[in-house]
Design a protein around this motif. Structure first.
Motif, PDB file in Angstrom:
ATOM      1  N   TRP A 302      37.861 -47.692  23.669  1.00  0.00           N
ATOM      2  CA  TRP A 302      37.996 -46.292  23.280  1.00  0.00           C
ATOM      3  C   TRP A 302      36.838 -45.436  23.779  1.00  0.00           C
ATOM      4  O   TRP A 302      37.045 -44.301  24.231  1.00  0.00           O
ATOM      5  CB  TRP A 302      38.130 -46.188  21.765  1.00  0.00           C
ATOM      6  CG  TRP A 302      39.317 -46.905  21.213  1.00  0.00           C
ATOM      7  CD1 TRP A 302      39.367 -48.198  20.780  1.00  0.00           C
ATOM      8  CD2 TRP A 302      40.647 -46.390  21.050  1.00  0.00           C
ATOM      9  NE1 TRP A 302      40.637 -48.525  20.357  1.00  0.00           N
ATOM     10  CE2 TRP A 302      41.436 -47.431  20.496  1.00  0.00           C
ATOM     11  CE3 TRP A 302      41.236 -45.149  21.296  1.00  0.00           C
ATOM     12  CZ2 TRP A 302      42.778 -47.264  20.204  1.00  0.00           C
ATOM     13  CZ3 TRP A 302      42.583 -44.976  20.985  1.00  0.00           C
ATOM     14  CH2 TRP A 302      43.340 -46.037  20.456  1.00  0.00           C
ATOM     15  N   GLU A 304      34.919 -45.844  26.393  1.00  0.00           N
ATOM     16  CA  GLU A 304      35.019 -45.623  27.831  1.00  0.00           C
ATOM     17  C   GLU A 304      36.090 -44.583  28.155  1.00  0.00           C
ATOM     18  O   GLU A 304      35.922 -43.764  29.059  1.00  0.00           O
ATOM     19  CB  GLU A 304      35.329 -46.940  28.556  1.00  0.00           C
ATOM     20  CG  GLU A 304      34.177 -47.905  28.630  1.00  0.00           C
ATOM     21  CD  GLU A 304      33.021 -47.351  29.456  1.00  0.00           C
ATOM     22  OE1 GLU A 304      33.272 -46.531  30.362  1.00  0.00           O
ATOM     23  OE2 GLU A 304      31.876 -47.731  29.182  1.00  0.00           O
ATOM     24  N   TRP A 305      37.191 -44.621  27.428  1.00  0.00           N
ATOM     25  CA  TRP A 305      38.230 -43.614  27.649  1.00  0.00           C
ATOM     26  C   TRP A 305      37.697 -42.212  27.368  1.00  0.00           C
ATOM     27  O   TRP A 305      37.992 -41.267  28.104  1.00  0.00           O
ATOM     28  CB  TRP A 305      39.439 -43.893  26.758  1.00  0.00           C
ATOM     29  CG  TRP A 305      40.157 -45.161  27.086  1.00  0.00           C
ATOM     30  CD1 TRP A 305      40.025 -45.917  28.214  1.00  0.00           C
ATOM     31  CD2 TRP A 305      41.123 -45.822  26.276  1.00  0.00           C
ATOM     32  NE1 TRP A 305      40.845 -47.012  28.154  1.00  0.00           N
ATOM     33  CE2 TRP A 305      41.533 -46.985  26.990  1.00  0.00           C
ATOM     34  CE3 TRP A 305      41.680 -45.569  25.033  1.00  0.00           C
ATOM     35  CZ2 TRP A 305      42.486 -47.868  26.470  1.00  0.00           C
ATOM     36  CZ3 TRP A 305      42.629 -46.442  24.510  1.00  0.00           C
ATOM     37  CH2 TRP A 305      43.027 -47.580  25.223  1.00  0.00           C
ATOM     38  N   VAL A 312      41.991 -39.124  32.741  1.00  0.00           N
ATOM     39  CA  VAL A 312      42.480 -40.499  32.779  1.00  0.00           C
ATOM     40  C   VAL A 312      43.904 -40.591  32.220  1.00  0.00           C
ATOM     41  O   VAL A 312      44.704 -41.424  32.667  1.00  0.00           O
ATOM     42  CB  VAL A 312      41.519 -41.438  32.008  1.00  0.00           C
ATOM     43  CG1 VAL A 312      41.591 -41.208  30.504  1.00  0.00           C
ATOM     44  CG2 VAL A 312      41.833 -42.893  32.325  1.00  0.00           C
ATOM     45  N   ARG A 371      34.743 -48.638  34.440  1.00  0.00           N
ATOM     46  CA  ARG A 371      35.880 -47.734  34.603  1.00  0.00           C
ATOM     47  C   ARG A 371      37.138 -48.476  35.057  1.00  0.00           C
ATOM     48  O   ARG A 371      38.261 -48.097  34.671  1.00  0.00           O
ATOM     49  CB  ARG A 371      35.513 -46.639  35.614  1.00  0.00           C
ATOM     50  CG  ARG A 371      34.437 -45.682  35.139  1.00  0.00           C
ATOM     51  CD  ARG A 371      34.019 -44.724  36.246  1.00  0.00           C
ATOM     52  NE  ARG A 371      33.372 -45.443  37.355  1.00  0.00           N
ATOM     53  CZ  ARG A 371      32.960 -44.847  38.479  1.00  0.00           C
ATOM     54  NH1 ARG A 371      33.137 -43.546  38.635  1.00  0.00           N
ATOM     55  NH2 ARG A 371      32.380 -45.557  39.439  1.00  0.00           N
ATOM     56  N   ALA A 374      38.546 -50.059  31.945  1.00  0.00           N
ATOM     57  CA  ALA A 374      39.011 -49.044  30.991  1.00  0.00           C
ATOM     58  C   ALA A 374      40.336 -48.435  31.428  1.00  0.00           C
ATOM     59  O   ALA A 374      41.282 -48.327  30.634  1.00  0.00           O
ATOM     60  CB  ALA A 374      37.947 -47.962  30.832  1.00  0.00           C
ATOM     61  N   VAL A 375      40.442 -48.028  32.689  1.00  0.00           N
ATOM     62  CA  VAL A 375      41.685 -47.417  33.170  1.00  0.00           C
ATOM     63  C   VAL A 375      42.818 -48.442  33.147  1.00  0.00           C
ATOM     64  O   VAL A 375      43.956 -48.138  32.757  1.00  0.00           O
ATOM     65  CB  VAL A 375      41.502 -46.846  34.584  1.00  0.00           C
ATOM     66  CG1 VAL A 375      42.805 -46.234  35.088  1.00  0.00           C
ATOM     67  CG2 VAL A 375      40.397 -45.797  34.603  1.00  0.00           C
ATOM     68  N   LEU A 378      44.068 -48.938  29.595  1.00  0.00           N
ATOM     69  CA  LEU A 378      44.870 -47.797  29.142  1.00  0.00           C
ATOM     70  C   LEU A 378      46.273 -47.865  29.743  1.00  0.00           C
ATOM     71  O   LEU A 378      47.267 -47.563  29.063  1.00  0.00           O
ATOM     72  CB  LEU A 378      44.181 -46.490  29.524  1.00  0.00           C
ATOM     73  CG  LEU A 378      44.891 -45.210  29.061  1.00  0.00           C
ATOM     74  CD1 LEU A 378      45.082 -45.203  27.550  1.00  0.00           C
ATOM     75  CD2 LEU A 378      44.119 -43.965  29.506  1.00  0.00           C
TER      76      LEU A 378
END
Length: 404
Positions: A302, A304-305, A312, A371, A374-375, A378
């Protein structure tokens, strides 16, 4: 109190999902989606992950995700290999080959290109795109199995999606490995390509040998009445674990080896036996996803988002809409699909266990930029929600359009 709470919540949820399993397949709901939401709730309550009673550091998190996803993928691709007779799989070689050779690399390129808008360097964008390129067999099984799918979707379409999702999880390894080599300049690309040739070729040979050997052993044991009914039902799961272990010792692609082993075993096994074993594999596969996706829900990054900002979200929406659907629609002729089938196959290319596996695998290989993880996570969470809620409604819509 943390561990007993986790056991209680996941256990009660799994019992409920099993008791209403048929009804669940008619709802815009899947086992992975329920488990993902439970994992998020447990993490937010401080029970699982982060600062909770079962908190883990980054290395522990990666180890848990990598090994559990590896085992779950092995079970899933084995079930995919057994789901249809080998004659059905032979009939869809051309469309499956097109999906593997053209659509999957295109999905990697599109996903990577979209992630460039976040400021990722080209090499890291390539890693992310490669990790998100394969179609997940666990999430795909919720689309192609069950009463709703069997009544609503033609067998050819279900066979194509099954064979693709089983094969591309192992065949995505070359894409990921090449991207990782580009992201880590110290690596010798030529040496990496030679290793990849062994990993893929060795996996095919090893998997075929394992599947044929176990099929021959089962026939001999059955003939001499040495094989009890119970062990016979879980024989293919044991084959999956054994093949995965031997493949890893031989440093080949374990997931691909398991899928090939399942194909080879099914080709030498009568339909009634394979069907019973597939039913057991599917049942275990459906409920093994509950703890895994709960773990994924607890591991969602969360913070990192938040640092990546609202862009994103737009990137992930673009990945869901553009990663696969336009390419499949444009490939109707080589796929031999009408518009309706191509639209369905193009939409249902979910990202799940396989994407998590490759994201963590890339981190293990040295791609540590947060990143990328994280991406990717998601995209997995979004795919679990979006594809999970649209599977049953769109299958029924497909059936109504067919009837019309």
């Amino acid at each position: 109190m943390g561990l007993p709470v986790v056991y209680a919540v996941l256990g009660v949820a799994s019992v409920g999902l099993a008791l209403w399993s048929k009804k669940l397949r008619r709802l815009p709901l899947t086992e992975p989606l329920v488990a993902l939401l439970l994992g998020i709730a447990l993490a937010q309550a401080g029970v699982l992950g982060g600062s909770g009673a079962l908190g883990w550091d980054e290395k522990e998190r990666d180890t848990l995700l990598l090994e559990t996803s590896r085992l779950l993928l092995a079970a899933s691709v084995m079930a995919a290999a057994l789901r249809f007779p080998t004659t059905s799989l032979r009939a869809v070689v051309r469309p499956v080959a097109w999906l593997l050779v053209v659509v999957m690399p295109a999905a990697a390129v599109v996903s990577g290109a979209l992630s460039l808008t976040l400021g990722l360097p080209l090499a890291l964008a390539a890693v992310l795109g490669a990790c998100l390129s394969p179609t997940d067999p666990v999430l795909a099984s919720s689309v192609v199995t069950g009463d709703v799918a069997q009544r609503s979707l033609p067998q050819r379409l279900r066979t194509v999606l099954t064979a693709e999702s089983g094969a591309n999880d192992g065949l995505a390894l070359p894409l990921v490995a090449v991207a990782v080599s580009l992201a880590l300049p110290a690596r010798d690309v030529g040496h990496e390509l030679a290793l990849l040739a062994w990993e893929v070729g060795g996996a095919v040979v090893l998997g075929a040998a394992a599947g044929l050997a176990v099929a021959a052993g089962r026939r001999a044991a059955t003939r001499h009445r040495d094989l009890d009914d119970g062990p016979a039902l879980v024989l293919t799961l044991l084959l999956a674990v054994a093949t995965l272990g031997v493949a890893r010792l031989a440093e080949t692609d374990g997931v691909l080896a398991v899928f090939v082993a399942g194909i080879a075993y099914g080709a030498r096994t009568e339909a009634s036996t394979r069907s019973r074993q597939d039913a057991v594999d599917e049942a275990i596969n459906r409920y093994a996803v509950v703890p895994f996706f709960a773990l994924v829900g607890a591991a969602l990054p969360w913070s990192e988002w938040a640092r990546l900002g609202p862009t994103v979200v737009l990137v992930v929406v673009g990945v869901l809409l553009l990663r696969r659907l336009p390419v499949v629609l444009a490939s109707r002729a080589p796929l031999g699909m009408p518009w309706r089938d191509a639209a369905f196959a193009g939409w249902f290319g979910p990202m799940g266990v396989s994407a998590v596996f490759y994201l963590v695998h890339a981190r293990e290989q040295g791609v540590h930029d947060p990143r990328v993880f994280a991406v990717g996570m998601l995209a997995v969470a979004a795919s679990t929600v979006v594809h999970g809620t649209t599977a049953a409604p769109l299958a029924r819509l497909y059936a109504r359009r067919s009837d019309g």
